[in-house]
Design an enzyme around this catalytic site. Sequence first.
Site, mmCIF file in Angstrom:
data_model
loop_
_atom_site.group_PDB
_atom_site.id
_atom_site.type_symbol
_atom_site.label_atom_id
_atom_site.label_comp_id
_atom_site.label_asym_id
_atom_site.label_seq_id
_atom_site.Cartn_x
_atom_site.Cartn_y
_atom_site.Cartn_z
ATOM 1 N N GLY A 7 0.810 -1.218 0.000
ATOM 2 C CA GLY A 7 0.000 0.000 0.000
ATOM 3 C C GLY A 7 0.840 1.263 0.000
ATOM 4 O O GLY A 7 0.395 2.325 0.447
ATOM 5 N N GLY A 8 2.045 1.168 -0.540
ATOM 6 C CA GLY A 8 2.969 2.306 -0.508
ATOM 7 C C GLY A 8 2.619 3.434 -1.471
ATOM 8 O O GLY A 8 3.246 4.491 -1.419
ATOM 9 N N GLY A 13 1.161 4.962 3.365
ATOM 10 C CA GLY A 13 2.228 4.120 2.816
ATOM 11 C C GLY A 13 3.289 4.941 2.089
ATOM 12 O O GLY A 13 4.495 4.646 2.189
ATOM 13 N N THR A 133 -6.155 0.529 12.755
ATOM 14 C CA THR A 133 -6.818 1.785 13.101
ATOM 15 C C THR A 133 -7.408 1.731 14.512
ATOM 16 O O THR A 133 -7.707 0.640 15.017
ATOM 17 C CB THR A 133 -7.953 2.048 12.079
ATOM 18 O OG1 THR A 133 -8.817 3.055 12.565
ATOM 19 C CG2 THR A 133 -8.797 0.798 11.847
ATOM 20 N N ASP A 134 -7.613 2.905 15.107
ATOM 21 C CA ASP A 134 -8.298 2.943 16.410
ATOM 22 C C ASP A 134 -9.790 2.655 16.259
ATOM 23 O O ASP A 134 -10.478 2.421 17.248
ATOM 24 C CB ASP A 134 -8.079 4.298 17.110
ATOM 25 C CG ASP A 134 -8.620 5.488 16.334
ATOM 26 O OD1 ASP A 134 -9.054 5.321 15.178
ATOM 27 O OD2 ASP A 134 -8.609 6.610 16.891
ATOM 28 N N GLU A 135 -10.292 2.665 15.012
ATOM 29 C CA GLU A 135 -11.733 2.458 14.810
ATOM 30 C C GLU A 135 -12.168 1.051 15.212
ATOM 31 O O GLU A 135 -13.355 0.795 15.404
ATOM 32 C CB GLU A 135 -12.118 2.751 13.349
ATOM 33 C CG GLU A 135 -11.783 4.173 12.968
ATOM 34 C CD GLU A 135 -12.369 4.604 11.638
ATOM 35 O OE1 GLU A 135 -13.414 4.091 11.232
ATOM 36 O OE2 GLU A 135 -11.751 5.471 10.995
ATOM 37 N N TYR A 158 -15.832 -1.186 7.326
ATOM 38 C CA TYR A 158 -14.380 -0.928 7.294
ATOM 39 C C TYR A 158 -13.723 -1.371 8.602
ATOM 40 O O TYR A 158 -12.778 -2.172 8.607
ATOM 41 C CB TYR A 158 -14.104 0.563 7.039
ATOM 42 C CG TYR A 158 -12.692 0.983 7.391
ATOM 43 C CD1 TYR A 158 -11.602 0.516 6.660
ATOM 44 C CD2 TYR A 158 -12.430 1.829 8.476
ATOM 45 C CE1 TYR A 158 -10.292 0.877 7.000
ATOM 46 C CE2 TYR A 158 -11.138 2.205 8.812
ATOM 47 C CZ TYR A 158 -10.066 1.722 8.074
ATOM 48 O OH TYR A 158 -8.792 2.072 8.412
ATOM 49 N N LYS A 162 -11.026 -4.404 9.440
ATOM 50 C CA LYS A 162 -9.697 -4.180 10.036
ATOM 51 C C LYS A 162 -9.570 -4.971 11.344
ATOM 52 O O LYS A 162 -8.504 -5.525 11.635
ATOM 53 C CB LYS A 162 -9.472 -2.682 10.306
ATOM 54 C CG LYS A 162 -9.350 -1.811 9.065
ATOM 55 C CD LYS A 162 -8.140 -2.136 8.198
ATOM 56 C CE LYS A 162 -6.821 -1.821 8.845
ATOM 57 N NZ LYS A 162 -5.688 -2.006 7.893
HETATM 58 N N1 LIG Z 1 -5.921 7.214 7.007
HETATM 59 C C1 LIG Z 1 -6.023 7.084 8.317
HETATM 60 O O1 LIG Z 1 -6.382 8.038 9.005
HETATM 61 C C2 LIG Z 1 -5.644 5.787 8.984
HETATM 62 C C3 LIG Z 1 -5.549 5.748 10.378
HETATM 63 C C4 LIG Z 1 -5.140 4.560 10.990
HETATM 64 C C5 LIG Z 1 -4.835 3.453 10.237
HETATM 65 N N2 LIG Z 1 -4.951 3.511 8.884
HETATM 66 C C6 LIG Z 1 -4.593 2.309 8.124
HETATM 67 O O2 LIG Z 1 -3.391 2.618 7.434
HETATM 68 C C7 LIG Z 1 -3.357 1.941 6.180
HETATM 69 C C8 LIG Z 1 -3.140 2.939 5.061
HETATM 70 O O3 LIG Z 1 -4.190 3.890 5.077
HETATM 71 P P1 LIG Z 1 -4.230 5.066 3.987
HETATM 72 O O4 LIG Z 1 -5.078 6.149 4.556
HETATM 73 O O5 LIG Z 1 -2.857 5.372 3.544
HETATM 74 O O6 LIG Z 1 -5.025 4.335 2.820
HETATM 75 P P2 LIG Z 1 -5.112 4.711 1.266
HETATM 76 O O7 LIG Z 1 -6.502 4.337 0.858
HETATM 77 O O8 LIG Z 1 -4.647 6.101 1.033
HETATM 78 O O9 LIG Z 1 -4.054 3.731 0.574
HETATM 79 C C9 LIG Z 1 -4.262 2.359 0.476
HETATM 80 C C10 LIG Z 1 -3.281 1.802 -0.567
HETATM 81 O O10 LIG Z 1 -3.471 0.372 -0.596
HETATM 82 C C11 LIG Z 1 -3.492 -0.035 -1.960
HETATM 83 N N3 LIG Z 1 -4.321 -1.256 -2.056
HETATM 84 C C12 LIG Z 1 -5.659 -1.369 -1.844
HETATM 85 N N4 LIG Z 1 -6.049 -2.637 -2.073
HETATM 86 C C13 LIG Z 1 -4.934 -3.339 -2.417
HETATM 87 C C14 LIG Z 1 -4.704 -4.699 -2.760
HETATM 88 N N5 LIG Z 1 -5.708 -5.602 -2.790
HETATM 89 N N6 LIG Z 1 -3.442 -5.090 -3.048
HETATM 90 C C15 LIG Z 1 -2.418 -4.193 -3.025
HETATM 91 N N7 LIG Z 1 -2.582 -2.892 -2.740
HETATM 92 C C16 LIG Z 1 -3.835 -2.453 -2.420
HETATM 93 C C17 LIG Z 1 -4.132 1.119 -2.710
HETATM 94 O O11 LIG Z 1 -3.834 1.086 -4.095
HETATM 95 C C18 LIG Z 1 -3.537 2.324 -1.983
HETATM 96 O O12 LIG Z 1 -2.327 2.720 -2.578
HETATM 97 C C19 LIG Z 1 -4.668 1.167 6.077
HETATM 98 O O13 LIG Z 1 -4.429 -0.155 6.463
HETATM 99 C C20 LIG Z 1 -5.582 1.860 7.064
HETATM 100 O O14 LIG Z 1 -6.540 0.966 7.584
HETATM 101 C C21 LIG Z 1 -5.340 4.639 8.240
#
Ligand SMILES: NC(=O)c1ccc[n+]([C@@H]2O[C@H](COP(=O)([O-])OP(=O)(O)OC[C@H]3O[C@@H](n4cnc5c(N)ncnc54)[C@H](O)[C@@H]3O)[C@@H](O)[C@H]2O)c1
Length: 352
Positions: A7-8, A13, A133-135, A158, A162
């Site tokens: 997910g970089g 990422g 996530t904290d959710e 969601y 998670k």
């Molecule tokens: N955004 C927040 O506030 C937040 C807070 C806490 C935790 N998180 C967690 O952090 C992580 C990243 O969140 P984010 O906000 O950067 O998400 P994002 O939606 O911006 O990015 C997700 C990335 O994952 C890739 N992806 C999705 N499905 C895929 C698959 N099947 N195979 C390979 N790649 C795939 C997407 O192409 C995208 O680049 C998630 O696991 C999320 O649950 C997010």
Amino acid sequence: MRVLVTGGAGFIGSAVCRQLVLEAEASVVNVDKLTYAANLASLASIDGTSHYRFEQHDICDQEAVTRLFYKWEPSAVIHLAAESHVDRSITGSATFISTNIVGTYTLLESARRYYEGLSSQRQRQFRFIHVSTDEVYGSLGPVDCFREDTPYRPSSPYSASKAASDHLALAWYKTYGLPVIVSNCSNNYGPFQFPEKLIPLTILNAIEYKSLPVYGDGSNVRDWLHVDDHAAGLIRLLFEGRAGEKYNFGGDSERSNLEVVTQICDVLDRLRPGPAARRSLISFVPDRPGHDARYAIDASKARSELGWQPTRSFERGLADTVEWYLASGTWWARARNMVYDGSRLGLPATQH
Ligand SMILES: NC(=O)c1ccc[n+]([C@@H]2O[C@H](COP(=O)([O-])OP(=O)(O)OC[C@H]3O[C@@H](n4cnc5c(N)ncnc54)[C@H](O)[C@@H]3O)[C@@H](O)[C@H]2O)c1
């Protein structure tokens, strides 16, 4: 150190990849399917360097994922790939189940087989950081906060997906000894965030003098953490985190959604004054079904064990973020014009 980051190309990422390459001097293999939420432009500062490689794959593809482990021989995994938007999970949950649950399972299985073949010295170094996530903890009343042992009570498709993935990750530690660490973080904000989440959506609508939707009465509270502080915490976990443990990250910055939106209005009025005060654009819209009232994090374990702490105040970080979106139209224009135009997601059909 070579880290396989999933997910970089997403929001958090990409911050992790940039920090690993530019500050931690690690090598990164970024595995991303490139869904609607991805943007490779977020990696422009490291693309082309010898420390960064990109592999386009779906984490649900067991064969491809297994091949990547033997091709790149990583010393750690930071797993961020996910479907991450609550409103989308309400409109259609299927991809959340497949990516967040089945995809995490697939990755854990490939990692386990690879880990079992490593020398004992490399096994001691190996870490699998599962980013969550904290959710997963559900909704809080006006006092109290989430600790690592708070029971899971997810509300949305969601957060339920998670939560399931967190349980899988810790089960792979307990059953197979895979050195997994789970991190649960509060809401992130900062540059490079896809413009469907509250802060970037509000910034872009406010720049364009469009309506600023606030769910319900705007009283829902989130604890905001700058994405670079979160990325720094995840990288600390690689070196200081204890296998089999959970760590909460939060910003000590609780704000109601209405406070966040009005603050963005005021910052933009200062930076780019327009025909009227932007607070007049705020419009209260039907609430999200199952909307959690409040999240708050006790991050004392991360502070004491990792020596981690947030480095930015929310006010400074938010002002910097607004300035970044003002200066980065070429980054967000494609997402805004071709992928997501800002319209409401996540309402039952009768409420559209
Ligand atoms: N955004 C927040 O506030 C937040 C807070 C806490 C935790 N998180 C967690 O952090 C992580 C990243 O969140 P984010 O906000 O950067 O998400 P994002 O939606 O911006 O990015 C997700 C990335 O994952 C890739 N992806 C999705 N499905 C895929 C698959 N099947 N195979 C390979 N790649 C795939 C997407 O192409 C995208 O680049 C998630 O696991 C999320 O649950 C997010």
